[in-house]
Design a protein around this motif. Sequence first.
Motif, PDB file in Angstrom:
ATOM      1  N   ALA A 142       0.846  -1.193   0.000  1.00  0.00           N
ATOM      2  CA  ALA A 142       0.000   0.000   0.000  1.00  0.00           C
ATOM      3  C   ALA A 142       0.884   1.247   0.000  1.00  0.00           C
ATOM      4  CB  ALA A 142      -0.914  -0.003   1.223  1.00  0.00           C
ATOM      5  N   VAL A 143       0.726   2.071  -0.996  1.00  0.00           N
ATOM      6  CA  VAL A 143       1.494   3.310  -1.111  1.00  0.00           C
ATOM      7  C   VAL A 143       0.614   4.451  -0.605  1.00  0.00           C
ATOM      8  CG1 VAL A 143       2.742   4.859  -2.649  1.00  0.00           C
ATOM      9  CG2 VAL A 143       2.723   2.391  -3.105  1.00  0.00           C
ATOM     10  N   ILE A 144       0.896   4.931   0.591  1.00  0.00           N
ATOM     11  CA  ILE A 144       0.070   5.956   1.223  1.00  0.00           C
ATOM     12  C   ILE A 144       0.586   7.351   0.854  1.00  0.00           C
ATOM     13  CG2 ILE A 144      -0.886   6.793   3.395  1.00  0.00           C
ATOM     14  CD1 ILE A 144      -1.680   3.927   2.676  1.00  0.00           C
ATOM     15  N   ASP A 145      -0.295   8.149   0.269  1.00  0.00           N
ATOM     16  CA  ASP A 145       0.089   9.521  -0.079  1.00  0.00           C
ATOM     17  C   ASP A 145      -0.829  10.563   0.547  1.00  0.00           C
ATOM     18  OD1 ASP A 145      -2.261   9.508  -1.565  1.00  0.00           O
ATOM     19  OD2 ASP A 145      -1.251   9.231  -3.482  1.00  0.00           O
ATOM     20  N   SER A 146      -1.859  10.093   1.276  1.00  0.00           N
ATOM     21  CA  SER A 146      -2.822  11.036   1.846  1.00  0.00           C
ATOM     22  C   SER A 146      -3.272  10.595   3.237  1.00  0.00           C
ATOM     23  CB  SER A 146      -4.062  11.155   0.950  1.00  0.00           C
ATOM     24  OG  SER A 146      -3.720  11.551  -0.367  1.00  0.00           O
ATOM     25  N   VAL A 147      -3.451  11.577   4.099  1.00  0.00           N
ATOM     26  CA  VAL A 147      -4.061  11.373   5.411  1.00  0.00           C
ATOM     27  C   VAL A 147      -5.270  12.296   5.484  1.00  0.00           C
ATOM     28  CG1 VAL A 147      -3.828  11.777   7.894  1.00  0.00           C
ATOM     29  CG2 VAL A 147      -1.990  10.648   6.636  1.00  0.00           C
ATOM     30  N   ILE A 148      -6.416  11.737   5.839  1.00  0.00           N
ATOM     31  CA  ILE A 148      -7.633  12.533   5.969  1.00  0.00           C
ATOM     32  C   ILE A 148      -8.066  12.565   7.432  1.00  0.00           C
ATOM     33  CG2 ILE A 148     -10.084  12.724   5.382  1.00  0.00           C
ATOM     34  CD1 ILE A 148      -9.506  11.471   2.704  1.00  0.00           C
ATOM     35  N   LEU A 149      -8.285  13.763   7.940  1.00  0.00           N
ATOM     36  CA  LEU A 149      -8.868  13.905   9.264  1.00  0.00           C
ATOM     37  C   LEU A 149     -10.382  13.952   9.090  1.00  0.00           C
ATOM     38  CD1 LEU A 149      -8.600  14.439  12.337  1.00  0.00           C
ATOM     39  CD2 LEU A 149      -8.742  16.872  11.793  1.00  0.00           C
ATOM     40  N   ASN A 150     -11.057  12.971   9.644  1.00  0.00           N
ATOM     41  CA  ASN A 150     -12.517  12.913   9.564  1.00  0.00           C
ATOM     42  C   ASN A 150     -13.105  13.866  10.602  1.00  0.00           C
ATOM     43  OD1 ASN A 150     -15.221  12.341   9.459  1.00  0.00           O
ATOM     44  ND2 ASN A 150     -15.008  10.131   9.676  1.00  0.00           N
ATOM     45  N   ALA A 151     -13.337  15.107  10.177  1.00  0.00           N
ATOM     46  CA  ALA A 151     -13.920  16.121  11.052  1.00  0.00           C
ATOM     47  C   ALA A 151     -15.333  16.468  10.611  1.00  0.00           C
ATOM     48  CB  ALA A 151     -13.053  17.375  11.062  1.00  0.00           C
ATOM     49  N   ALA A 152     -15.963  15.559   9.851  1.00  0.00           N
ATOM     50  CA  ALA A 152     -17.304  15.824   9.334  1.00  0.00           C
ATOM     51  C   ALA A 152     -18.342  15.840  10.453  1.00  0.00           C
ATOM     52  CB  ALA A 152     -17.682  14.780   8.287  1.00  0.00           C
TER      53      ALA A 152
ATOM     54  N   TYR B 175      -5.447  16.161   4.721  1.00  0.00           N
ATOM     55  CA  TYR B 175      -6.691  16.884   4.435  1.00  0.00           C
ATOM     56  C   TYR B 175      -7.599  16.846   5.667  1.00  0.00           C
ATOM     57  CZ  TYR B 175      -5.170  16.203  -0.409  1.00  0.00           C
ATOM     58  OH  TYR B 175      -4.447  16.181  -1.575  1.00  0.00           O
ATOM     59  N   ILE B 176      -8.199  17.972   5.951  1.00  0.00           N
ATOM     60  CA  ILE B 176      -9.186  18.036   7.023  1.00  0.00           C
ATOM     61  C   ILE B 176     -10.553  18.125   6.380  1.00  0.00           C
ATOM     62  CG2 ILE B 176     -10.018  19.335   9.018  1.00  0.00           C
ATOM     63  CD1 ILE B 176      -7.168  20.362   9.391  1.00  0.00           C
ATOM     64  N   GLY B 177     -11.328  17.029   6.473  1.00  0.00           N
ATOM     65  CA  GLY B 177     -12.667  16.995   5.894  1.00  0.00           C
ATOM     66  C   GLY B 177     -13.671  17.590   6.870  1.00  0.00           C
ATOM     67  N   LEU B 178     -14.109  18.805   6.594  1.00  0.00           N
ATOM     68  CA  LEU B 178     -14.949  19.560   7.518  1.00  0.00           C
ATOM     69  C   LEU B 178     -16.285  19.896   6.861  1.00  0.00           C
ATOM     70  CD1 LEU B 178     -14.488  20.975  10.387  1.00  0.00           C
ATOM     71  CD2 LEU B 178     -14.073  23.050   9.075  1.00  0.00           C
ATOM     72  N   GLU B 179     -17.384  19.472   7.485  1.00  0.00           N
ATOM     73  CA  GLU B 179     -18.697  19.804   6.934  1.00  0.00           C
ATOM     74  C   GLU B 179     -18.925  21.312   6.997  1.00  0.00           C
ATOM     75  OE1 GLU B 179     -21.911  16.230   6.949  1.00  0.00           O
ATOM     76  OE2 GLU B 179     -21.810  17.436   8.769  1.00  0.00           O
ATOM     77  N   GLU B 180     -19.685  21.839   6.033  1.00  0.00           N
ATOM     78  CA  GLU B 180     -19.875  23.286   5.933  1.00  0.00           C
ATOM     79  C   GLU B 180     -20.585  23.883   7.139  1.00  0.00           C
ATOM     80  OE1 GLU B 180     -22.563  24.427   2.753  1.00  0.00           O
ATOM     81  OE2 GLU B 180     -23.394  22.404   2.725  1.00  0.00           O
ATOM     82  N   ASN B 181     -21.309  23.058   7.916  1.00  0.00           N
ATOM     83  CA  ASN B 181     -21.955  23.609   9.117  1.00  0.00           C
ATOM     84  C   ASN B 181     -20.956  23.874  10.236  1.00  0.00           C
ATOM     85  OD1 ASN B 181     -21.403  21.001   9.945  1.00  0.00           O
ATOM     86  ND2 ASN B 181     -23.507  20.460  10.453  1.00  0.00           N
ATOM     87  N   LYS B 182     -19.699  23.537  10.002  1.00  0.00           N
ATOM     88  CA  LYS B 182     -18.639  23.821  10.972  1.00  0.00           C
ATOM     89  C   LYS B 182     -17.564  24.707  10.352  1.00  0.00           C
ATOM     90  CE  LYS B 182     -18.611  19.332  11.801  1.00  0.00           C
ATOM     91  NZ  LYS B 182     -20.026  18.991  11.606  1.00  0.00           N
ATOM     92  N   ILE B 183     -17.965  25.519   9.391  1.00  0.00           N
ATOM     93  CA  ILE B 183     -16.990  26.360   8.686  1.00  0.00           C
ATOM     94  C   ILE B 183     -16.364  27.390   9.627  1.00  0.00           C
ATOM     95  CG2 ILE B 183     -18.577  28.186   7.913  1.00  0.00           C
ATOM     96  CD1 ILE B 183     -17.157  27.871   5.117  1.00  0.00           C
TER      97      ILE B 183
END
Length: 459
Positions: free
Chosen positions: A152-162, A204-212
Amino acid sequence: MRKFTFSGGIFPPERKELSQECPIQNVMPSSKKVCIPVTMGGAPNQVLVKVGDVVKKGQLIANGNAFMSVPVHASVSGTVKKIGPVMGTANVEKLAIEIAADDSGETDFMPVLDPFTCDKETALKRIKDAGIVGMGGASFPTHVKLNPPPTAVIDSVILNAAECEPYLTIDERTLLETPEKVIDGVAIVMQVTGVMQKPEGRGYIGLEENKIHCVEGLQKAIDAKNYSGKIEIKIVKTKYPQGCEKMLTVAILGREIPTKGLPANIGCVICNVGTVCAVSDAFRLGMPLIERPLTISGGAVSEPKNIRVPVGTMVSDLVGDVINPTEDTVKILSGGPMMGFAMTNAQFPVEKGTSGVLFLTRKEIAISKENACINCGMCVNSCPMNLIPALMKRQLDAGNTDKSTAFGLMDCIECGCCTYVCPANIKLVQHFRVGKGKVRAQMAAAKAKADAEKAKGDK
């Protein structure tokens, strides 16, 4: 900012206004006791203490030898009073260690460790030794997640802040109150997985728009550490279940996790807000995962709030002191209303994966009789996995688990979207959970039979 999303999904009432303005309070149960489940994610553990032992906060009290084992630590200093069963999340009985807290405040933390100078093996060992699991609910061992196969070649980390579940606001408050810790945790995860060292690697920080409104603090924390260009904030549409891993990778990376696959199969690692904060604490403070922030909310709570308690705190010990449910309470949920578990009462402990406890009124829950499917297709339109729930249910009713599996039963993420939109009030997700249990039982029986035949042949 551009908004990213996925196909399907639903828009249930958010109900986050009940607690989103409530700062996180540190709370200790008035009983001064905790009941810590011996296993909270990963392989089963063995108890390392006995009744009468005096333990320190942070001391190892249960562990296992398996790769998937995740150790458990004392969340308070005190005396072990009992080792026995307790009712855990999903009303499953678990072995737990009851500790009566004292006022000594003695700790047994690990030495502070620099995550950016130690090697990967040392960093992974620290994360395992700290007992860190996914704090979004699944409780998957974090040291395993951050150590995918070499292929597995990992190139991304996502923070699940949804934080797409209605009512829950603990991640939002964490983002607002400790953005520096959040960003530090993301950077550490990027370092451990090798993403930080790659020119193309990104967080990447995945943030829902209701928490902008959380963006300003997070961006300041990113800039303060000179992570601009390496860590980006991505605004995703406020839609349920936006916080599911399979939805986040599509929305943020444009990559789809394959059937029976993991994020690592598409070069990605995803962590929850609470998880990265625990990772930061494990290195910066040497503190294992012994505290759990969570939301207390629902229409039957007179004062919704966000709190931080020692792992193992009995919810019942908070009632009447920290939590004041009204007489209108008809359901108690561990977790959110879409994927949480209805509990028989408040006699259950806060575990590492407990993101919230909800006390709901009759108006907030759906109590209705199931009717016949009218073939409207609404479940198909809402399914974020592009499955056909109606056909899956039809095959399960006919006893055809093989055909139901062919229609995607085991790909169902149990988000509850189909149940939410069904005009016939069919509890589809509950049927699918039962169906999955039957399939897993059949698989286990087939494996046992094959192993027996192989053993017989070897003789």
